[in-house]
Design an enzyme around this catalytic site. Structure first.
Site, PDB file in Angstrom:
ATOM      1  N   TYR A  73       0.833  -1.197   0.000  1.00 20.19           N
ATOM      2  CA  TYR A  73       0.000   0.000   0.000  1.00 20.19           C
ATOM      3  C   TYR A  73       0.875   1.258   0.000  1.00 20.19           C
ATOM      4  O   TYR A  73       1.528   1.587   0.993  1.00 20.19           O
ATOM      5  CB  TYR A  73      -0.926   0.026   1.217  1.00 20.19           C
ATOM      6  CG  TYR A  73      -1.913  -1.112   1.292  1.00 20.19           C
ATOM      7  CD1 TYR A  73      -2.166  -1.939   0.204  1.00 20.19           C
ATOM      8  CD2 TYR A  73      -2.610  -1.372   2.468  1.00 20.19           C
ATOM      9  CE1 TYR A  73      -3.073  -2.978   0.275  1.00 20.19           C
ATOM     10  CE2 TYR A  73      -3.533  -2.410   2.548  1.00 20.19           C
ATOM     11  CZ  TYR A  73      -3.746  -3.215   1.453  1.00 20.19           C
ATOM     12  OH  TYR A  73      -4.648  -4.247   1.526  1.00 20.19           O
ATOM     13  N   HIS A 131       0.218 -11.803   0.848  1.00 22.08           N
ATOM     14  CA  HIS A 131      -0.785 -10.947   0.202  1.00 22.08           C
ATOM     15  C   HIS A 131      -1.568 -11.682  -0.886  1.00 22.08           C
ATOM     16  O   HIS A 131      -2.775 -11.479  -1.024  1.00 22.08           O
ATOM     17  CB  HIS A 131      -0.112  -9.709  -0.369  1.00 22.08           C
ATOM     18  CG  HIS A 131      -1.001  -8.524  -0.455  1.00 22.08           C
ATOM     19  ND1 HIS A 131      -0.560  -7.239  -0.359  1.00 22.08           N
ATOM     20  CD2 HIS A 131      -2.349  -8.409  -0.618  1.00 22.08           C
ATOM     21  CE1 HIS A 131      -1.569  -6.394  -0.463  1.00 22.08           C
ATOM     22  NE2 HIS A 131      -2.666  -7.085  -0.629  1.00 22.08           N
TER      23      HIS A 131
END
Length: 302
Positions: A73, A131
């Site tokens: 992010y 992830h």
């Protein structure tokens, strides 16, 4: 919906009490609120920084103590922001971050974790997730996760964006049963996991973590904002349609929803969704408009 502010102490206490009752239990006995906080795209705009920090800190005070971030992010900017949020509050937070698939091998996972810890200003993560699945063998990633756990850098680990076949393979890999959760896209307008993935998780007593449970403010499924049925149910509870959608996502004790909110009013609205107890009739009506899948569909990923 009633207009809330951070000064409505009685209402805020009621929301906090509701969150304390709406809990999900991990395999190790850890209790977590059914609503946490996501941070995708946070920390990327310096002009929004203070507002984002205040929103996340309000969420913590309301009891939404799980904060989810990732090294991906904003190339670490989200983790840096969360680091400022939790300064002086680390003991009040259940901190989650995620490792890139190409960093999940034994040669890189330790340094990736260390870099996340530095950006977050802490010495351990409560939960570290892969992830999504990449080319690194699951056995190697598990070995790396277990070493991080033994070294005290993470308390537990899990995965993200794994479909049913992936979870079965993980479960049958040495130490794969130590996985505590799978974070996937799940909301009222995206119910593919209801067919087989969610039942698999129930069978194995492993909670799901639902990202984008509000379909990114309804942008992924406009019907969540406009359908007459959901509007009618929202009016019944004096709520907004997206609050009904969030209440639907946490209707069981097996899903942790992690909506993102950058405004305090949205944080309050998310917490207030925990006070909604949808009836069987409500759920049946929502099933008619947003039906459960009748066949296997590919896992939704954004």
């Amino acid at each position: 919906m009633m207009k809330l502010s951070v000064h409505d102490h009685e209402i805020i206490l009621r929301m906090k009490h509701s969150l304390e009752k709406r809990i999900v239990t991990l395999a190790d006995g850890t209790f977590l609120p059914s609503i946490g906080q996501g941070t995708w795209y946070m920390g990327e705009n310096p002009q929004s920084k203070n507002k984002e920090i205040k929103a996340l800190q309000l969420g913590i005070e309301l009891g939404m103590k799980l904060i989810d971030t990732a090294e991906m992010y904003g190339n670490g900017d989200s983790e840096r922001l969360v680091g400022e949020v939790i300064k002086g509050r680390r003991d009040k937070v259940f901190l989650v971050s995620k490792v890139y698939p190409h960093h999940s091998g034994l040669d890189l996972i330790e340094s990736a974790c260390e870099n996340s810890l530095k950006r977050l200003g802490t010495d351990y993560l409560d939960l570290y997730l892969l992830h999504w699945r990449g080319r690194v063998p699951l056995a190697e990633t598990i070995e790396g996760m277990e070493k991080l756990r033994r070294d005290g850098k993470i308390a537990r680990w899990g995965v993200s964006n794994f479909d049913t076949e992936d979870m079965i393979e993980l479960w049958n890999t040495p130490n794969g049963k130590k996985c505590v959760t799978n974070q996937v896209l799940y909301h009222l307008g995206s119910r593919g996991i209801d067919y087989d993935l969610l039942p698999w998780h129930h069978e194995h007593n492993m909670p799901i973590m639902a990202y984008s449970p509000l379909a990114q403010g309804g942008s992924l499924r406009r019907q969540l904002l406009s359908d007459p049925t959901i509007i009618e149910i929202a009016e019944k509870y004096n709520m907004q349609p997206l609050q009904i959608a969030l209440a639907w996502t946490i209707r069981s004790n097996n899903v942790i929803a992690i909506p993102k909110a950058v405004k305090e009013e949205h944080v309050l609205a998310n917490a207030q969704a925990a006070t909604i107890q949808l009836t069987i009739e409500d759920l049946n009506r929502l099933d008619e408009v947003f039906p459960k899948p009748t066949r296997k569909t590919p896992l939704d990923i954004i």
